[in-house]
Design a protein around this motif. Structure first.
Motif, PDB file in Angstrom:
ATOM      1  N   ALA A  44      12.498   5.550   8.750  1.00  0.00           N
ATOM      2  CA  ALA A  44      13.560   4.549   8.858  1.00  0.00           C
ATOM      3  C   ALA A  44      14.230   4.600  10.226  1.00  0.00           C
ATOM      4  CB  ALA A  44      14.585   4.767   7.757  1.00  0.00           C
ATOM      5  N   ILE A  45      14.428   5.808  10.756  1.00  0.00           N
ATOM      6  CA  ILE A  45      15.031   5.951  12.089  1.00  0.00           C
ATOM      7  C   ILE A  45      14.129   5.323  13.149  1.00  0.00           C
ATOM      8  CG2 ILE A  45      15.674   7.625  13.878  1.00  0.00           C
ATOM      9  CD1 ILE A  45      16.663   9.446  11.595  1.00  0.00           C
ATOM     10  N   LEU A  46      12.811   5.553  13.024  1.00  0.00           N
ATOM     11  CA  LEU A  46      11.866   4.935  13.957  1.00  0.00           C
ATOM     12  C   LEU A  46      11.946   3.420  13.862  1.00  0.00           C
ATOM     13  CD1 LEU A  46       9.480   5.036  15.936  1.00  0.00           C
ATOM     14  CD2 LEU A  46       7.949   5.229  13.949  1.00  0.00           C
ATOM     15  N   ASN A  47      12.003   2.890  12.636  1.00  0.00           N
ATOM     16  CA  ASN A  47      12.097   1.455  12.427  1.00  0.00           C
ATOM     17  C   ASN A  47      13.366   0.880  13.050  1.00  0.00           C
ATOM     18  OD1 ASN A  47      11.669  -1.170  11.269  1.00  0.00           O
ATOM     19  ND2 ASN A  47      13.080  -0.605   9.631  1.00  0.00           N
ATOM     20  N   LEU A  48      14.488   1.539  12.821  1.00  0.00           N
ATOM     21  CA  LEU A  48      15.771   1.070  13.349  1.00  0.00           C
ATOM     22  C   LEU A  48      15.778   1.090  14.878  1.00  0.00           C
ATOM     23  CD1 LEU A  48      18.660   0.154  12.721  1.00  0.00           C
ATOM     24  CD2 LEU A  48      19.323   2.564  12.612  1.00  0.00           C
TER      25      LEU A  48
ATOM     26  N   VAL B 298       0.846  -1.204   0.000  1.00  0.00           N
ATOM     27  CA  VAL B 298       0.000   0.000   0.000  1.00  0.00           C
ATOM     28  C   VAL B 298       0.878   1.250   0.000  1.00  0.00           C
ATOM     29  CG1 VAL B 298      -1.699   1.331   1.304  1.00  0.00           C
ATOM     30  CG2 VAL B 298      -1.959  -1.144   1.096  1.00  0.00           C
ATOM     31  N   ASP B 299       1.946   1.225   0.792  1.00  0.00           N
ATOM     32  CA  ASP B 299       2.883   2.347   0.823  1.00  0.00           C
ATOM     33  C   ASP B 299       3.507   2.561  -0.556  1.00  0.00           C
ATOM     34  OD1 ASP B 299       4.531   4.105   2.936  1.00  0.00           O
ATOM     35  OD2 ASP B 299       5.942   3.344   1.426  1.00  0.00           O
ATOM     36  N   GLN B 300       3.887   1.470  -1.238  1.00  0.00           N
ATOM     37  CA  GLN B 300       4.495   1.578  -2.558  1.00  0.00           C
ATOM     38  C   GLN B 300       3.494   2.087  -3.595  1.00  0.00           C
ATOM     39  OE1 GLN B 300       7.674   1.466  -1.358  1.00  0.00           O
ATOM     40  NE2 GLN B 300       8.040   0.774  -3.443  1.00  0.00           N
TER      41      GLN B 300
ATOM     42  N   LEU C 282       3.746   6.199  11.023  1.00  0.00           N
ATOM     43  CA  LEU C 282       4.429   7.391  10.527  1.00  0.00           C
ATOM     44  C   LEU C 282       4.455   7.484   8.999  1.00  0.00           C
ATOM     45  CD1 LEU C 282       5.981   9.898  11.441  1.00  0.00           C
ATOM     46  CD2 LEU C 282       8.087   8.543  11.364  1.00  0.00           C
ATOM     47  N   SER C 283       4.997   6.467   8.333  1.00  0.00           N
ATOM     48  CA  SER C 283       5.265   6.589   6.900  1.00  0.00           C
ATOM     49  C   SER C 283       4.002   6.789   6.061  1.00  0.00           C
ATOM     50  CB  SER C 283       6.023   5.346   6.407  1.00  0.00           C
ATOM     51  OG  SER C 283       6.309   5.458   5.032  1.00  0.00           O
TER      52      SER C 283
END
Length: 508
Positions: free
Chosen positions: A383-387, A358-360, A413-414
């Motif tokens: 990405a920072i949140l994911n990491l 869905v994001d893509q 977030l994304s």
């Protein structure tokens, strides 16, 4: 030089699809050979180094895409001097980027031991192996790589696809011989280096013959400023994407070990193969969407956006049901019972796949509209949140922590931020509520399709390849009928049905 856009687009799609399918099937067979002939640890090492060098490739920062984009106008106007100047700038940038990656790679070498939990195979030196991978990456920048920008700028991606098919075939043939006869992982990596050198040399010769531009001259300052702005918009997208794709593997290796990483990657490999098919669909739509954004009314583009979401949602739902019903029997048939993960992890993979696609889908409209600069902070912060969540949760949730960190990053977030940017910049004034309700209906239909398919397939007691094929046919049929039955009354159904009929007529 006149560019035949329609003809080139057709060639690019055909050969791009062939290369994509080839790069799904053959690496799958190579991975199978490696697991059975050399062991799961070697497959884990391959995943680790691939992910690690995706991170080092961040040094490219999207410069290649920005420079290639800047060639479009001088190519259209047949301004040879400007093309040569941009080619010269590209050459200098890639020489510097290769040097930076080499230096950063050497600086990372002392920390390798912290990225592997447990033992490395006795016959391997981790640092020697790492240096070979580093050399392979650096050579991809230093050996005439800049010349391939002309292939992309002239919309002849099919040339690169053809050359890649030849060189990859040589690489896989040599690597298969190494695995079967020599069982030497160093030679396995050296075969990849040889293929990379061959790819760049053949590409350079073809470019010199087809597009005889020399890397000379200086780019005007106004063009450099424009390139810098494009890079600013692309760099955070690139960094965020690499962290999302690579961080999981590195963290799993560091905390859980190479065997767990290889087991995880067995499942992810199948997932990524399906993702790559959707990528072909989305990439094929970008140019048409971009043209429609310029030539059609906002309302028309919004309706098309909803229609594409509706159709893609049905395909995603069917794929989710297939993952639920086929993952375990396929892995069991492929690498054995000892490498199976739990059904709850399978559900986690399916949720990950759904939110990712869905994001893509939404990102396809972002890219078609060129909303890179406005969207520059989202990929990096997501990405920072994911990491951060990965590092925190893997200690007490294991693989669940890795998957759900990514899922949470997308949902919290994304995706909301991406939707805001697309609606604010492209669909301002259009109904966000209608679109969110459409997504929720797709989710509900997917849930029903998955549950019904799983309950029916769980009654099948036939194992092996025959059982896999029966489950596949049942799952596609059941999930497809349920998705259409639930969504039949949607306002997007008539235009979606009309579009499908149109596409079928074009193929006849």
């Amino acid at each position: 030089m006149k560019i035949q856009r329609t003809k080139n687009a057709g060639r690019n799609i055909v050969f791009g699809t062939v290369l994509k399918v080839y790069n799904i099937v053959i690496p799958f067979l190579m991975r199978t050979l490696m697991i059975y002939q050399m062991g799961m640890e070697y497959a884990g090492l391959n995943n680790l180094f691939s992910s690690l060098f995706q991170v080092l490739n961040l040094a490219e920062l999207g410069i290649g895409a920005a420079l290639t984009f800047s060639m479009y106008e001088p190519i259209a106007k047949d301004e040879s001097e400007k093309i040569s100047a941009l080619l010269n700038l590209y050459r200098k940038c890639f020489q510097i980027i290769g040097g930076i990656i080499f230096a950063l790679g050497l600086l990372c070498m002392p920390f390798l031991k912290y990225l592997v939990n447990g033992n490395v195979p006795d016959n391997l030196n981790l640092q020697h192996l790492y240096f070979l991978y580093l050399l392979n990456t650096v050579l991809s920048y230093w050996l005439f790589s800049y010349k391939k920008s002309l292939i992309y700028a002239f919309q002849r991606n099919d040339i690169n696809s053809k050359i890649s098919l030849v060189t990859y075939s040589i690489q896989y043939f040599l690597q298969a011989l190494v695995i079967l006869k020599l069982h030497n992982y160093y030679l396995y990596v050296i075969s990849s280096i040889a293929a990379q050198i061959l790819l760049n040399l053949i590409s350079a010769m073809v470019v010199d013959k087809t597009y005889p531009y020399k890397p000379v001259g200086k780019v005007e300052s106004v063009v450099v400023v424009d390139i810098k702005k494009k890079v600013q918009g692309l760099v955070t997208n690139k960094i965020g994407g690499v962290i999302f794709r690579s961080a999981d593997s590195i963290i799993i290796s560091a905390f859980l070990g190479l065997v767990v990483l290889a087991q995880y990657q067995n499942y992810y490999y199948i997932l990524s193969a399906v993702i790559s098919i959707f990528t072909i669909i989305f990439e094929a739509c970008v140019a048409g969407i971009g043209n429609s954004i310029i030539t059609e009314r906002k309302e028309k583009n919004y309706e098309d956006f909803c229609t594409l979401t509706f159709l893609t949602g049905i395909l995603i739902g069917i794929c989710c049901a297939c993952f639920i019903c086929l993952y375990q029997p396929f892995i069991q048939l492929w690498v054995g019972d000892e490498n199976l993960l739990s059904i709850s992890l399978i559900i986690s993979f399916v949720i990950y796949f759904y939110v990712y696609e869905v994001d893509q889908l939404i990102s396809t409209y972002k890219d078609a509209a060129g909303i890179w600069y406005q969207d520059r902070y989202r990929p990096l912060l997501s990405a920072i949140l994911n990491l951060t969540l990965n590092i925190i949760t893997i200690r007490f949730l294991g693989l669940y922590g890795v998957l759900y960190s990514t899922i949470i990053s997308y949902i919290v977030l994304s995706m909301p931020w991406l939707l805001f940017n697309v609606f604010h910049e492209l669909f301002f004034g259009m109904s966000v509520r209608r679109y969110i309700l459409l997504l929720l209906k797709n989710i509900f239909a997917t849930l029903l399709a998955c549950v019904a398919s799983y309950l029916i397939c769980s009654k099948i007691n036939i194992n092996g390849l025959q059982g896999l094929v029966i489950r596949l046919i049942l799952t596609v049929g059941i999930s497809g009928m349920i998705m259409i039955a639930v969504l039949f009354k949607s306002r997007e159904f008539p235009p979606a049905y009309k579009l499908v009929r149109k596409l079928i007529k074009l193929r006849k």
